[in-house]
Design an enzyme around this catalytic site. Structure first.
Site, PDB file in Angstrom:
ATOM      1  N   GLU A   1      -2.610  -9.029   3.294  1.00  0.00           N
ATOM      2  CA  GLU A   1      -2.965  -9.521   4.629  1.00  0.00           C
ATOM      3  C   GLU A   1      -4.466  -9.434   4.891  1.00  0.00           C
ATOM      4  OE1 GLU A   1      -2.485  -5.106   5.364  1.00  0.00           O
ATOM      5  OE2 GLU A   1      -1.680  -6.593   3.984  1.00  0.00           O
TER       6      GLU A   1
ATOM      7  N   CYS B   1       0.833  -1.200   0.000  1.00  0.00           N
ATOM      8  CA  CYS B   1       0.000   0.000   0.000  1.00  0.00           C
ATOM      9  C   CYS B   1       0.876   1.261   0.000  1.00  0.00           C
ATOM     10  CB  CYS B   1      -1.000  -0.035   1.153  1.00  0.00           C
ATOM     11  SG  CYS B   1      -2.339   1.170   0.981  1.00  0.00           S
TER      12      CYS B   1
ATOM     13  N   HIS C   1      -3.868  -4.909  -0.123  1.00  0.00           N
ATOM     14  CA  HIS C   1      -3.441  -5.442   1.173  1.00  0.00           C
ATOM     15  C   HIS C   1      -3.528  -6.966   1.137  1.00  0.00           C
ATOM     16  CE1 HIS C   1      -3.142  -1.748   3.586  1.00  0.00           C
ATOM     17  NE2 HIS C   1      -4.060  -1.294   2.763  1.00  0.00           N
TER      18      HIS C   1
END
Length: 193
Positions: free
Chosen positions: A177, A77, A175
């Site tokens: 994650e 990001c 992202h």
């Protein structure tokens, strides 16, 4: 294997750490140049405002260290955007790893882009096991233009770089994650490079 997440005060470090834990890795959170340099893999996350984040990197001397790293580095990001030449956000000079400018989305679309969108034209072993048009989770108002380093694209008002690569440096706008099983696979692919 020693994995270090750069903890410079502008990252979503805990969610990245937990995602690595779920994959069986125990990353260290650190802003210590010696610890970062000794790592096998480095993850450079980031959320927030570009100028503030760059100021935090400069305060700790990481603005000089990061571009010189030789091991695989993954910017996530804002971390990816800071690896670029410059960003319109706060008229901020970046770390210059990727020779591309980060621009603000036009007012013809909802800004920030927030939610799920597809990644296209995947061109790297970072995406092994990932199908073209896989959905990833994004939250951002600025984007890296398409360039020689583009290894994945996303379409939101225009096509932009949702992933970049140059030598040992990788960057993803999304992202991983927070992007379900496909995001976890991309993180796993990076950690196994």
């Amino acid at each position: 294997m020693k994995v270090v997440i750069i903890d410079y005060g502008a990252g979503n470090t805990k969610s990245v750490q937990f995602a690595c834990n779920r994959l069986g890795f125990e990353p260290l959170l650190s802003k210590d140049p010696e610890v970062i340099t000794a790592a096998d893999k480095v993850i450079f996350p980031g959320v927030g405002q570009a100028r503030n984040a760059m100021n935090m990197l400069k305060t700790s001397g990481l603005d000089n260290l990061i571009p010189q790293l030789k091991q695989p580095v993954l910017g996530i990001c804002l971390g990816m955007q800071l690896l670029c030449r410059s960003t319109e956000e706060g008229n901020t000079k970046g770390l210059g790893v990727f020779n591309v400018e980060v621009k603000r989305f036009s007012n013809t679309v909802k800004v920030p882009q927030m939610g799920w969108n597809t990644i296209l034209n995947l061109e790297s072993n970072l995406f092994e096991g990932i199908k073209n048009e896989a959905y990833m989770y994004l939250v951002h108002s600025y984007y890296a233009e398409l360039c020689e380093h583009t290894i994945a694209q996303t379409d939101y008002d225009l096509k932009y770089s949702s992933a970049l690569r140059k030598d040992n440096f990788y960057g993803v706008q999304f992202h991983p994650e927070k992007s379900s099983t496909e995001g976890a696979q991309i993180l796993k692919n990076f950690l196994k490079l």
